[in-house]
Motif scaffolding. Sequence first.
Motif, PDB file in Angstrom:
ATOM      1  N   GLU A  70      12.072  -3.306 -10.711  1.00  0.00           N
ATOM      2  CA  GLU A  70      11.168  -3.543 -10.802  1.00  0.00           C
ATOM      3  C   GLU A  70      10.824  -5.139 -11.175  1.00  0.00           C
ATOM      4  O   GLU A  70       9.543  -6.312 -11.166  1.00  0.00           O
ATOM      5  CB  GLU A  70      11.098  -2.942 -12.709  1.00  0.00           C
ATOM      6  CG  GLU A  70       9.626  -3.210 -13.446  1.00  0.00           C
ATOM      7  CD  GLU A  70      10.002  -2.721 -14.462  1.00  0.00           C
ATOM      8  OE1 GLU A  70       8.888  -2.988 -15.766  1.00  0.00           O
ATOM      9  OE2 GLU A  70      10.277  -1.997 -14.928  1.00  0.00           O
ATOM     10  N   LEU A  71      12.376  -5.748 -11.768  1.00  0.00           N
ATOM     11  CA  LEU A  71      11.900  -7.818 -12.019  1.00  0.00           C
ATOM     12  C   LEU A  71      11.612  -7.845 -11.141  1.00  0.00           C
ATOM     13  O   LEU A  71      10.908  -9.593 -10.939  1.00  0.00           O
ATOM     14  CB  LEU A  71      12.777  -7.899 -12.682  1.00  0.00           C
ATOM     15  CG  LEU A  71      13.600  -7.144 -14.219  1.00  0.00           C
ATOM     16  CD1 LEU A  71      15.213  -8.073 -14.514  1.00  0.00           C
ATOM     17  CD2 LEU A  71      12.007  -6.944 -15.277  1.00  0.00           C
ATOM     18  N   ALA A 103       7.605   0.524  -7.757  1.00  0.00           N
ATOM     19  CA  ALA A 103       9.283  -0.146  -7.366  1.00  0.00           C
ATOM     20  C   ALA A 103      10.235   0.837  -8.047  1.00  0.00           C
ATOM     21  O   ALA A 103      10.969   1.231  -7.554  1.00  0.00           O
ATOM     22  CB  ALA A 103       8.829  -1.797  -8.059  1.00  0.00           C
ATOM     23  N   ARG A 104       9.645   1.551  -9.419  1.00  0.00           N
ATOM     24  CA  ARG A 104      11.301   1.748 -10.111  1.00  0.00           C
ATOM     25  C   ARG A 104      10.947   3.264  -9.468  1.00  0.00           C
ATOM     26  O   ARG A 104      12.479   3.796  -9.551  1.00  0.00           O
ATOM     27  CB  ARG A 104      10.910   2.321 -11.362  1.00  0.00           C
ATOM     28  CG  ARG A 104      11.145   0.953 -12.461  1.00  0.00           C
ATOM     29  CD  ARG A 104      11.023   1.036 -13.787  1.00  0.00           C
ATOM     30  NE  ARG A 104       9.784   2.133 -14.122  1.00  0.00           N
ATOM     31  CZ  ARG A 104       8.853   1.562 -14.719  1.00  0.00           C
ATOM     32  NH1 ARG A 104       8.743   0.166 -14.627  1.00  0.00           N
ATOM     33  NH2 ARG A 104       8.079   2.014 -14.884  1.00  0.00           N
ATOM     34  N   LYS A 105      10.107   3.998  -8.791  1.00  0.00           N
ATOM     35  CA  LYS A 105      10.135   4.745  -8.414  1.00  0.00           C
ATOM     36  C   LYS A 105      10.795   5.062  -7.217  1.00  0.00           C
ATOM     37  O   LYS A 105      11.410   6.350  -6.592  1.00  0.00           O
ATOM     38  CB  LYS A 105       8.761   5.636  -8.350  1.00  0.00           C
ATOM     39  CG  LYS A 105       8.916   7.248  -8.122  1.00  0.00           C
ATOM     40  CD  LYS A 105       7.883   7.865  -8.587  1.00  0.00           C
ATOM     41  CE  LYS A 105       6.725   8.369  -9.176  1.00  0.00           C
ATOM     42  NZ  LYS A 105       8.098   9.502 -10.002  1.00  0.00           N
ATOM     43  N   SER A 106      10.712   4.062  -6.227  1.00  0.00           N
ATOM     44  CA  SER A 106      10.711   3.686  -5.179  1.00  0.00           C
ATOM     45  C   SER A 106      12.839   3.954  -5.487  1.00  0.00           C
ATOM     46  O   SER A 106      12.893   4.783  -3.936  1.00  0.00           O
ATOM     47  CB  SER A 106      11.056   2.417  -4.297  1.00  0.00           C
ATOM     48  OG  SER A 106       9.280   2.457  -4.199  1.00  0.00           O
ATOM     49  N   PHE A 131      10.622  -4.218  -2.113  1.00  0.00           N
ATOM     50  CA  PHE A 131      10.219  -4.004  -3.640  1.00  0.00           C
ATOM     51  C   PHE A 131       8.565  -4.179  -3.949  1.00  0.00           C
ATOM     52  O   PHE A 131       7.669  -3.943  -4.562  1.00  0.00           O
ATOM     53  CB  PHE A 131      11.144  -4.641  -5.005  1.00  0.00           C
ATOM     54  CG  PHE A 131      12.450  -3.855  -4.639  1.00  0.00           C
ATOM     55  CD1 PHE A 131      12.785  -2.788  -4.842  1.00  0.00           C
ATOM     56  CD2 PHE A 131      13.437  -4.772  -5.130  1.00  0.00           C
ATOM     57  CE1 PHE A 131      14.067  -1.664  -4.623  1.00  0.00           C
ATOM     58  CE2 PHE A 131      15.049  -4.443  -4.856  1.00  0.00           C
ATOM     59  CZ  PHE A 131      14.562  -2.488  -4.981  1.00  0.00           C
ATOM     60  N   TYR A 132       8.451  -5.180  -2.854  1.00  0.00           N
ATOM     61  CA  TYR A 132       7.010  -5.363  -2.909  1.00  0.00           C
ATOM     62  C   TYR A 132       6.135  -5.026  -1.494  1.00  0.00           C
ATOM     63  O   TYR A 132       4.854  -5.467  -1.847  1.00  0.00           O
ATOM     64  CB  TYR A 132       7.398  -7.221  -1.815  1.00  0.00           C
ATOM     65  CG  TYR A 132       8.093  -8.701  -2.556  1.00  0.00           C
ATOM     66  CD1 TYR A 132       8.421  -8.799  -3.837  1.00  0.00           C
ATOM     67  CD2 TYR A 132       8.799  -8.787  -1.865  1.00  0.00           C
ATOM     68  CE1 TYR A 132       8.776  -9.060  -4.646  1.00  0.00           C
ATOM     69  CE2 TYR A 132       9.740  -9.438  -2.785  1.00  0.00           C
ATOM     70  CZ  TYR A 132       9.964  -9.683  -4.070  1.00  0.00           C
ATOM     71  OH  TYR A 132      10.821 -11.021  -4.663  1.00  0.00           O
ATOM     72  N   ALA A 145       1.044  -0.908  -0.198  1.00  0.00           N
ATOM     73  CA  ALA A 145      -0.170  -0.350   0.158  1.00  0.00           C
ATOM     74  C   ALA A 145       0.667   1.038   0.262  1.00  0.00           C
ATOM     75  O   ALA A 145       0.525   2.646   0.090  1.00  0.00           O
ATOM     76  CB  ALA A 145      -0.768   0.091   1.340  1.00  0.00           C
ATOM     77  N   PHE A 146       2.069   1.089   0.026  1.00  0.00           N
ATOM     78  CA  PHE A 146       3.039   2.485   0.094  1.00  0.00           C
ATOM     79  C   PHE A 146       3.447   3.290  -1.516  1.00  0.00           C
ATOM     80  O   PHE A 146       3.397   1.871  -2.060  1.00  0.00           O
ATOM     81  CB  PHE A 146       4.514   1.516   1.060  1.00  0.00           C
ATOM     82  CG  PHE A 146       4.378   1.967   2.464  1.00  0.00           C
ATOM     83  CD1 PHE A 146       4.092   2.777   2.688  1.00  0.00           C
ATOM     84  CD2 PHE A 146       4.076   0.272   2.415  1.00  0.00           C
ATOM     85  CE1 PHE A 146       3.290   2.579   4.704  1.00  0.00           C
ATOM     86  CE2 PHE A 146       3.660   0.274   4.055  1.00  0.00           C
ATOM     87  CZ  PHE A 146       3.799   0.811   4.794  1.00  0.00           C
ATOM     88  N   SER A 147       3.224   4.140  -1.310  1.00  0.00           N
ATOM     89  CA  SER A 147       3.942   4.862  -2.514  1.00  0.00           C
ATOM     90  C   SER A 147       5.287   4.016  -2.851  1.00  0.00           C
ATOM     91  O   SER A 147       5.969   4.679  -2.112  1.00  0.00           O
ATOM     92  CB  SER A 147       3.109   5.898  -2.555  1.00  0.00           C
ATOM     93  OG  SER A 147       4.135   7.427  -1.566  1.00  0.00           O
ATOM     94  N   GLY A 148       5.200   4.659  -3.942  1.00  0.00           N
ATOM     95  CA  GLY A 148       6.819   5.048  -4.649  1.00  0.00           C
ATOM     96  C   GLY A 148       7.551   5.861  -3.666  1.00  0.00           C
ATOM     97  O   GLY A 148       9.020   5.145  -3.522  1.00  0.00           O
ATOM     98  N   ARG A 149       7.462   6.747  -3.137  1.00  0.00           N
ATOM     99  CA  ARG A 149       7.943   7.879  -2.897  1.00  0.00           C
ATOM    100  C   ARG A 149       7.861   7.777  -0.979  1.00  0.00           C
ATOM    101  O   ARG A 149       9.361   7.461  -0.900  1.00  0.00           O
ATOM    102  CB  ARG A 149       7.280   9.453  -2.717  1.00  0.00           C
ATOM    103  CG  ARG A 149       8.063  10.717  -2.260  1.00  0.00           C
ATOM    104  CD  ARG A 149       7.286  12.402  -2.001  1.00  0.00           C
ATOM    105  NE  ARG A 149       5.700  11.712  -1.481  1.00  0.00           N
ATOM    106  CZ  ARG A 149       4.884  12.632  -1.348  1.00  0.00           C
ATOM    107  NH1 ARG A 149       5.412  14.062  -1.772  1.00  0.00           N
ATOM    108  NH2 ARG A 149       3.591  12.842  -1.505  1.00  0.00           N
TER     109      ARG A 149
END
Length: 547
Positions: free
Chosen positions: A105-106, A285-288, A276-277, A51-55
Amino acid sequence: MTFAAAAAPTVGNPLINIGIFVVFVIFTLTVVIKIAAGKKTAAEYYTGGGAFSGRQNGIAIAGDYLSAASFLGIAGAIALQGYDGFLYSIGFLVAWLVALLLVAELMRNTGRFTMADVLSFRLRQRPVRLAAATSSLAVSFFYLLAQMAGAGGLVSLLLGVTSQWAQYLVIAVVGVVMIGYVMIGGMKGTTWVQIIKAVLLITAALIMSVWVLAKFGLSINTLFQAAIDNSPKVGEKLIDPGLKYGKSDISKLDFISLSMALVLGTAGLPHVLIRFYTVPTSKQARKSVEWAIWLIGAFYLFTLIIGYGAAALVGPDAIKAAAGGANSAAPLLAFELGGSVFLGVVSGIAFATILAVVAGLTITTSATFAHDIYNQVIKRGEATPEQEVKVARYAALGGGVIAVVGGILAYGQNIAFLVALAFAVAASANLPTILYSLFWKRFNTRGALWSIYGGLISSLGLIIFSPVVSGKPADPITGLSPSMITNPAIDFHMFPLDNPGIISIPLAFFLGWLGSVTSKEYNAAKYAEMEVRSLTGAGSANQSLDH
C-alpha cells in the motif's frame, strides 16, 4: 516403478508439446491485440492505466511470481531433497507477508510508475534514480537470463530436440514472442497474459495433485511412504529436515542465508513492485496481495504433492537421468499420470510460464530505463509522455535482444545462481533503501547511495567468489558439476556459502544507516509529506484514482 530412466530424454510426443504451446501463444497474442493494442499514454503503457481490480491484479501477481523455477524447480527439489526442497515453497510464500505488511500500500500511494519514484521522493533525484535504476535492471536482467536459459534447457526433454542450434532457436522464439507482448500490449496486455497463465498453471497443478493423491487412496501418508520406498538411497530422510541443509554447519548457515534472501527479496523485486501501480486504489493494492497470497500458497501446497508424487511414481534415478535433471520431475510425473497428451499440456504450460514471466520482467526493465534513466536522468524530467513511451518500446526491443543473447550464452550452465543473485540483490540493494525511505526521517541521499551500491556490489561480489560459480565437486550420480564453471581445475571460490544474503543484507542496512548519520543533509518537511502520502494517498500522483 514403471518409468525407465533411459526413456526419460525422449518421453512424450514433441508435436503435441509444441502444438499446445503454439495454441497458447496464438490465443494470448489475439487477446493482447484485441484488448491492449493501439497508441498508449505513459500511464497505460507502464501500469495499464491503473484499471485492474485487486482480484485481477492478484491473479496477475501470482502469474508473475510463479515462474518456471517455482513450478519445475521446486517440484524437482522436493522429489530429490524432500522436506528441505519444500522449504523453498515456505520461504517464497512467507515473503508475501513482508510485501503485504510493509510495502504494497505504501509503495502504491507514494510512487507512480517505478520503484525509483519512491526512493527518490525526498532525496536528490538524479543520483538516487540512477542508483535505483541500476539495481532494478541488475535484478531484472539476472531473473530474465535465468528464465531464457531455462527455456533452452527444457527443450531437450519436452520437444525431443538435442541440437544446440535448435535450442538456441527456441530461446530466440521465446524472446520474439515476449517482445511482441510488451510492444503491442504494454502493461495491460502483459497483465492479461499473466492472468491466463496463472489460471492454467494453478489448474494444472491442482489436477496433478488430485490425480496423484487418487493413486494413493487420497492418503498423503501413503504417498509419503511410497516416495520413501522408491528413494532407497535416502529413505526416511526424504521426509525429515536436514537432507540438504543439515549436513554441516556451513550448510545450515547457507540455509539461513538463502531464507533471508527469499523472504526479504520478494518485497524488493522490481517486476513485483510495479504491479502495485496497476490498481485504482490503495485498498485494491492490499487486496491484490491478499489474492496473491492465497493463490501462491495453494500452488506451493500442490508442489508438495507433485514433488513427492514424482519421487513415488517416477523415482529419483529417472529424474536425474532426464535431460532437464531435477527440472524434469513435474513433466515426467505428468507423462506417468496421463501419457503424451497430459505431458503436452503440462509442458505447454511450462513454456507459457517462462513466456509470461519474461514479458513481466521486460515491461519492468523498459519502464525503468525510459522513466528513470531517459526522462529523469538524461532529460532531467523534461521528456514528454509520448517520448517516454517511444523510448520504452525501444528499450523493450533492446532488452529482449540482450535476454536472447544472454540466454544463449548461459545455455548448458547451472542457472540456479542467477535466481539466487536476483533475490540477493533485491533483498540487499532494494529493500533496505525502500524501508529506510518509508519509515526513517533521518534517511538521506548518501545513505540511499551507500545502501544501494553497497548491497549490489557485495551481493554480486560474494556470489562470483562462491561455490555456485566455481569449486563444487561433480555429482556422483549424474557426473555434472553444480557450479556454473564445470571445469574442476578452475576454482577461485573464497566465500563458502551459496547465497550471500546473510552478509550482504545486514551490510546494506548498515551502510544505509552509516551514510545517513555521517551526512547532515535531510529534508524533514519532505519526509512528513511522504509519510502522509504513503499512509493516506493524499496528494499522491494516483490521488485522482482514489476518488
